[in-house]
Design a protein around this motif. Sequence first.
Motif, PDB file in Angstrom:
ATOM      1  N   ARG A  11      10.168   2.738   2.727  1.00  0.00           N
ATOM      2  CA  ARG A  11      10.277   1.346   2.096  1.00  0.00           C
ATOM      3  C   ARG A  11      11.852   1.189   1.947  1.00  0.00           C
ATOM      4  O   ARG A  11      12.367   2.078   1.839  1.00  0.00           O
ATOM      5  CB  ARG A  11       9.538   1.255   1.142  1.00  0.00           C
ATOM      6  CG  ARG A  11       9.635   2.175  -0.185  1.00  0.00           C
ATOM      7  CD  ARG A  11       8.823   2.028  -1.119  1.00  0.00           C
ATOM      8  NE  ARG A  11       9.036   2.872  -2.358  1.00  0.00           N
ATOM      9  CZ  ARG A  11       9.404   2.817  -3.323  1.00  0.00           C
ATOM     10  NH1 ARG A  11       9.840   1.459  -3.801  1.00  0.00           N
ATOM     11  NH2 ARG A  11       9.802   3.590  -4.564  1.00  0.00           N
ATOM     12  N   LEU A  33      13.002  -8.527  -0.624  1.00  0.00           N
ATOM     13  CA  LEU A  33      12.747  -7.058  -0.944  1.00  0.00           C
ATOM     14  C   LEU A  33      13.745  -6.460  -1.631  1.00  0.00           C
ATOM     15  O   LEU A  33      13.701  -5.719  -2.273  1.00  0.00           O
ATOM     16  CB  LEU A  33      12.213  -6.072   0.248  1.00  0.00           C
ATOM     17  CG  LEU A  33      10.809  -6.962   0.931  1.00  0.00           C
ATOM     18  CD1 LEU A  33      10.400  -5.919   1.894  1.00  0.00           C
ATOM     19  CD2 LEU A  33       9.692  -7.345  -0.024  1.00  0.00           C
ATOM     20  N   TYR A 322       2.159  -2.936   3.356  1.00  0.00           N
ATOM     21  CA  TYR A 322       3.115  -3.953   4.119  1.00  0.00           C
ATOM     22  C   TYR A 322       2.333  -5.299   4.246  1.00  0.00           C
ATOM     23  O   TYR A 322       1.904  -5.643   5.381  1.00  0.00           O
ATOM     24  CB  TYR A 322       3.545  -3.511   5.497  1.00  0.00           C
ATOM     25  CG  TYR A 322       4.215  -2.031   5.252  1.00  0.00           C
ATOM     26  CD1 TYR A 322       5.653  -2.026   5.080  1.00  0.00           C
ATOM     27  CD2 TYR A 322       3.818  -0.745   5.817  1.00  0.00           C
ATOM     28  CE1 TYR A 322       6.258  -0.708   4.987  1.00  0.00           C
ATOM     29  CE2 TYR A 322       4.159   0.556   5.792  1.00  0.00           C
ATOM     30  CZ  TYR A 322       5.476   0.408   5.312  1.00  0.00           C
ATOM     31  OH  TYR A 322       6.164   1.587   5.170  1.00  0.00           O
ATOM     32  N   PRO A 326       4.528 -11.948   2.256  1.00  0.00           N
ATOM     33  CA  PRO A 326       5.186 -11.445   1.153  1.00  0.00           C
ATOM     34  C   PRO A 326       4.935 -12.320  -0.091  1.00  0.00           C
ATOM     35  O   PRO A 326       5.364 -11.518  -1.174  1.00  0.00           O
ATOM     36  CB  PRO A 326       6.579 -10.997   1.628  1.00  0.00           C
ATOM     37  CG  PRO A 326       6.809 -12.058   2.873  1.00  0.00           C
ATOM     38  CD  PRO A 326       5.494 -12.432   3.373  1.00  0.00           C
ATOM     39  N   TRP A 354       3.694  -7.866  -2.263  1.00  0.00           N
ATOM     40  CA  TRP A 354       4.503  -6.640  -2.102  1.00  0.00           C
ATOM     41  C   TRP A 354       4.972  -5.736  -3.450  1.00  0.00           C
ATOM     42  O   TRP A 354       4.770  -4.637  -3.352  1.00  0.00           O
ATOM     43  CB  TRP A 354       6.016  -6.902  -1.582  1.00  0.00           C
ATOM     44  CG  TRP A 354       7.050  -5.917  -1.674  1.00  0.00           C
ATOM     45  CD1 TRP A 354       8.015  -5.259  -2.742  1.00  0.00           C
ATOM     46  CD2 TRP A 354       7.276  -4.581  -0.625  1.00  0.00           C
ATOM     47  NE1 TRP A 354       8.574  -4.331  -2.270  1.00  0.00           N
ATOM     48  CE2 TRP A 354       8.203  -3.834  -0.893  1.00  0.00           C
ATOM     49  CE3 TRP A 354       6.505  -4.429   0.634  1.00  0.00           C
ATOM     50  CZ2 TRP A 354       8.729  -2.614  -0.254  1.00  0.00           C
ATOM     51  CZ3 TRP A 354       6.939  -3.403   1.445  1.00  0.00           C
ATOM     52  CH2 TRP A 354       7.917  -2.517   0.873  1.00  0.00           C
TER      53      TRP A 354
END
Length: 449
Positions: A11, A33, A322, A326, A354
């Motif tokens: 990740r 992210l 995953y 998101p 996420w």
Amino acid sequence: MTTSTDFLPPRPAAPARFPRGMRALYASATDLLSLFPETAFRHRMMPFSAISQRVLIVNEPEMVRRVFITGRAEFEAKSRHFRQALEPVIGDSMFLNSGEVWLTRRALMAKLLHPSRTPGFHPLFVQGAEELARSWNGRVDVAAGFAAATALAVMRALFGDAARPEDAAKLARSFTAYEGAVLAVDFAHVFGLPEKLTGWQFHTARRHARAIRRLCSACIAAAGPDVGGLFGELRAALAEDGRPLLDPTQLINEVAMLLLAGSETSANVLTWTVYLLALHQPTRERVLAELGAVLGGRAPEASELNALPFTKAVIQEAMRLYPPVPYLSREAARAERIAGIQVKPGETVMALPWLLHRNEHLWEAPHAFRPERFLPDAPQKPPQFGYLPFSIGPRVCAGASFAMAEMLVFMAVLLPRLDFSIPPGAAPVPRARLTLRPRGGMPLMVTPR
């Protein structure tokens, strides 16, 4: 608690702390992210202020329920940025609508994609998976391959024999380019500018959006007036006054929505699933054993998909680690209070799968790859309102049954026939824009068994 035998898939590296100011805006615009340090997986909520706007991230099941289920009237509308990011492609389609228009079109989509109809699409899934199995050998970008194959499956469901593989591949490439051009932050909104001034940041994306809509129009024209399938039902749908429910532009909007929503989720999940199986031999061998025992090397019948619980669990765990979508974002219609935080009208409230899917208070060993947690006899069930691969509440994905059956078929056909491995030097990294994709695609070595 993570054990020494757990497999921890890669990740992105987390920053030491939340970035601030322009660094936070830049990080948000390029990849959501990159905003979140390790502590974010423990927070119940996170308010962010940026110039003139504020965003509240909820990361706890009861708050998710409050926003997306019991507070659906107050938080019905998608956020301004989400609307701006997708309207050039899908217009006023059901995915972006709210109010009475949404209710009417949602009822139509729920009928067209009802789970009871999923077995009727099964031959299309098998056909697409077998075509893909025959075409793959050597170093392959499986992300691009799955995107084209799942787009073709939806095209066939819509247009029957009029669907063309070259159109599906073109659609997949165009949407990849579109997503790469859309900024993940509405800078006009952040700086308090009117919505009509947002367009400048989507200039390049709009060019790709026009290409996607031209392709949808061409597919409709090629299908002809007598086409059956889902498109025939869409075109024949009537409003209460007996007139067509959808005019020609609205038909294009709904077709574009079905093509993109119907292919993106499945393609992304399949991409991450084969990646995880390529990395983790014990899970790969267990899946192959289940497929061999149930199917003996042949493609599955629709009635046999329920006999593949571990294969399904692997897909579900891939969606946890995953998540294909998101973030889920809503705009407050009026002033509300969530767990002591005041939300003003027009402000954005978000849930990020996420973070939620890796919340340390909800999941044991949250970063570990453990498909067993989704088996029917697992001692601990996935937390309600803590697992959102297909969204949640009234706006839960109408095609979830379609997608899950499709993904199971692709895995059942491809895995016994092809071996997937990681090429030297390849290190896929997830990037969150409109969907969660591997940055630069997913190159894998594919070898016929």
